[in-house]
Design a protein around this motif. Structure first.
Motif, short mmCIF file in Angstrom:
data_model
loop_
_atom_site.label_atom_id
_atom_site.label_comp_id
_atom_site.label_asym_id
_atom_site.label_seq_id
_atom_site.Cartn_x
_atom_site.Cartn_y
_atom_site.Cartn_z
N VAL A 1 47.73 47.89 23.17
CA VAL A 1 46.66 47.26 23.95
C VAL A 1 46.53 47.85 25.34
O VAL A 1 45.62 47.49 26.08
CB VAL A 1 46.81 45.72 24.03
CG1 VAL A 1 46.70 45.09 22.66
CG2 VAL A 1 48.07 45.31 24.72
N SER B 1 41.29 50.56 28.10
CA SER B 1 42.00 49.74 27.11
C SER B 1 41.72 48.25 27.34
O SER B 1 41.12 47.84 28.33
CB SER B 1 43.50 49.99 27.22
OG SER B 1 43.98 49.53 28.46
N THR B 2 42.21 47.46 26.41
CA THR B 2 42.15 46.01 26.56
C THR B 2 42.88 45.58 27.82
O THR B 2 42.42 44.70 28.55
CB THR B 2 42.76 45.32 25.32
OG1 THR B 2 42.04 45.72 24.17
CG2 THR B 2 42.74 43.82 25.45
N GLY C 1 40.74 46.03 30.84
CA GLY C 1 39.76 44.94 30.95
C GLY C 1 40.40 43.67 31.49
O GLY C 1 39.82 42.98 32.32
#
Length: 98
Positions: free
Chosen positions: A26, A37-38, A41
């Motif tokens: 992640v 990437s997550t 975010g």
């Protein structure tokens, strides 16, 4: 009964072994948060909500620390306990569902 203990132990060990892989997947890596990437975010959202900085002790900060340095003993115990509990719940549920 013994198989339930074995299943819970396997769930605990699997969760502890999988945690670093999942963190990396992640975007919480040993070199920092991966762009796009997550995790990036999450970091952006946390920074906006906190006036431009990520607060120490926040979920993003804790996960990045685990991604960079690995899981602490306390984190390994928590992840292992969660893995054992989920495995036990799943095995109980599977036995009840036809």
């Amino acid at each position: 009964m013994v198989w339930k203990v074995v299943a819970a132990a396997a769930g605990a060990a699997g969760a502890v072994a999988a945690a670093p892989v999942v963190l990396g997947a992640v975007g919480f890596t040993s070199t920092g948060i991966a762009a796009g990437s997550t995790a990036a975010g999450m970091m952006s959202t946390a920074a906006v909500a906190n006036g431009g900085a990520v607060a120490a002790g926040s979920l993003v900060a804790v996960l990045q620390s685990a991604g960079a340095a690995g899981l602490s003993v306390v984190a390994k115990v928590a992840v292992g306990t969660a893995g054992a509990a989920l495995t036990s719940i799943f095995s109980f549920w599977k036995k009840k569902v036809p």
